[in-house]
Scaffold this motif. Sequence first.
Motif, PDB file in Angstrom:
ATOM      1  N   LEU A  14       0.228  -1.368 -13.322  1.00 20.04           N
ATOM      2  CA  LEU A  14       0.276  -2.651 -14.012  1.00 20.04           C
ATOM      3  C   LEU A  14       1.670  -2.995 -14.515  1.00 20.04           C
ATOM      4  N   ILE A  15       2.447  -1.980 -14.875  1.00 21.67           N
ATOM      5  CA  ILE A  15       3.781  -2.257 -15.410  1.00 21.67           C
ATOM      6  C   ILE A  15       4.844  -2.286 -14.320  1.00 21.67           C
ATOM      7  N   LEU A  16       4.421  -2.078 -13.061  1.00 22.99           N
ATOM      8  CA  LEU A  16       5.375  -2.060 -11.946  1.00 22.99           C
ATOM      9  C   LEU A  16       5.265  -3.308 -11.076  1.00 22.99           C
ATOM     10  N   ARG A  17       4.754  -4.380 -11.625  1.00 20.10           N
ATOM     11  CA  ARG A  17       4.568  -5.614 -10.852  1.00 20.10           C
ATOM     12  C   ARG A  17       5.884  -6.086 -10.233  1.00 20.10           C
ATOM     13  N   ARG A  18       6.922  -6.155 -11.046  1.00 17.47           N
ATOM     14  CA  ARG A  18       8.222  -6.610 -10.535  1.00 17.47           C
ATOM     15  C   ARG A  18       8.782  -5.634  -9.507  1.00 17.47           C
ATOM     16  N   ASP A  19       8.608  -4.335  -9.752  1.00 15.05           N
ATOM     17  CA  ASP A  19       9.109  -3.336  -8.801  1.00 15.05           C
ATOM     18  C   ASP A  19       8.411  -3.455  -7.444  1.00 15.05           C
ATOM     19  N   ILE A  20       7.118  -3.760  -7.476  1.00 19.26           N
ATOM     20  CA  ILE A  20       6.380  -3.923  -6.214  1.00 19.26           C
ATOM     21  C   ILE A  20       6.938  -5.095  -5.417  1.00 19.26           C
ATOM     22  N   VAL A  21       7.174  -6.214  -6.088  1.00 20.08           N
ATOM     23  CA  VAL A  21       7.703  -7.398  -5.411  1.00 20.08           C
ATOM     24  C   VAL A  21       9.081  -7.108  -4.818  1.00 20.08           C
ATOM     25  N   ARG A  63       0.820  -1.205   0.000  1.00 19.25           N
ATOM     26  CA  ARG A  63       0.000   0.000   0.000  1.00 19.25           C
ATOM     27  C   ARG A  63       0.863   1.268   0.000  1.00 19.25           C
ATOM     28  N   ALA A  64       1.932   1.253   0.796  1.00 17.57           N
ATOM     29  CA  ALA A  64       2.811   2.419   0.847  1.00 17.57           C
ATOM     30  C   ALA A  64       3.486   2.666  -0.503  1.00 17.57           C
ATOM     31  N   PHE A  65       3.847   1.595  -1.202  1.00 18.09           N
ATOM     32  CA  PHE A  65       4.482   1.747  -2.518  1.00 18.09           C
ATOM     33  C   PHE A  65       3.482   2.237  -3.552  1.00 18.09           C
ATOM     34  N   VAL A  66       2.302   1.635  -3.587  1.00 22.20           N
ATOM     35  CA  VAL A  66       1.287   2.001  -4.582  1.00 22.20           C
ATOM     36  C   VAL A  66       0.803   3.435  -4.377  1.00 22.20           C
ATOM     37  N   ALA A  67       0.789   3.897  -3.142  1.00 22.72           N
ATOM     38  CA  ALA A  67       0.306   5.248  -2.864  1.00 22.72           C
ATOM     39  C   ALA A  67       1.165   6.324  -3.511  1.00 22.72           C
ATOM     40  N   THR A  68       2.373   5.981  -3.927  1.00 19.75           N
ATOM     41  CA  THR A  68       3.251   6.960  -4.575  1.00 19.75           C
ATOM     42  C   THR A  68       3.224   6.853  -6.095  1.00 19.75           C
ATOM     43  N   LYS A  69       2.405   5.937  -6.631  1.00 18.22           N
ATOM     44  CA  LYS A  69       2.361   5.709  -8.076  1.00 18.22           C
ATOM     45  C   LYS A  69       0.981   6.054  -8.630  1.00 18.22           C
TER      46      LYS A  69
END
Length: 312
Positions: free
Chosen positions: A138-145, A126-132
């Motif tokens: 959808l294209i940041l799947r690997r970055d999220i992991v 949630r903290a990561f997605v809140a900045t995107k």
Amino acid sequence: MPPYLTTYIIAIVVIIILFSSFVTVKQGTIAVITIFGKYQRILTPGLNFKIPLIEVIHTRISIQNRSVELEFQAVTYDQANVYFKAMLLYSVLDQQEETIKNVAFKFVDERNLMQALVRTVEGSIRAFVATKRQADVLILRRDIVEHVKEQLDNILEGWGYHLQDLQLNDITFDDIIMKSMSQVVASNNLKAAAENEGQALLITKTKAAEAEGNAIKISAEAERQAAQLRGQGIALFREEVAKGMTVAAKEMQQANMDTSVILFTMWTESIKHFSENSTGNVIFLDGSVDGLQRTMKETMGLNLLGEDKVKK
């Protein structure tokens, strides 16, 4: 109490104590031994011995990989709801004694561990997605992991666990956002198709223009060569006519005949040729004496010109 009964009871107690002194630990499992509630030691897989009635197995810890499925919601920087379905794969960090102690005593039970683990993973995502922005998720799947692993490694290590893998199996948005995204993709595809069609048409037109230009060049070159050959043919024809007239005139002079007969004959032959090959219906000729004399003079002038060329 009869003596044999006492002996029997003692024998049973001894057997029970003897059997309780041996502990079997299954493969992939480590048993934690405590004495009066205090940690004492660990038992590895296989047959182990413990002090009966004093040492107690506090817990059995599985060192195998474990998985859990997650479903949660996050909000992007531009206030779009994102729904995640993920699979979390984790395991005990190693079989060291200190690691096993952390696993056995950090949490009250397995349920509390799972709650803390799941909430920690969800909070990190949630903290990561809140900045995107919604369009970038959808294209940041690997970055999220990678972000989750980086954030959780130290935390889980303190608990005695290691995050093996995090798979984001499904990322969805609200229906209205999904429809708008589909429309954007469709419009982009149509735009790309139109651009490709335009490029293909441009290439076709260019190739056709090049082919037409080459055909014109070839036709012009052929026409130029044909005109040159026709000019050469006419020149040769005139040269041969001049030679023939010169020879005929000399022969008639030697025979004391009037050379103008030759010119008159050529004039009549020309008229015959006009009448036979002309596409018109009327031929206008000057049949007067003056016209005939003028024509004779012009023809004789051509004859003299031909003689001069022959002499040269």
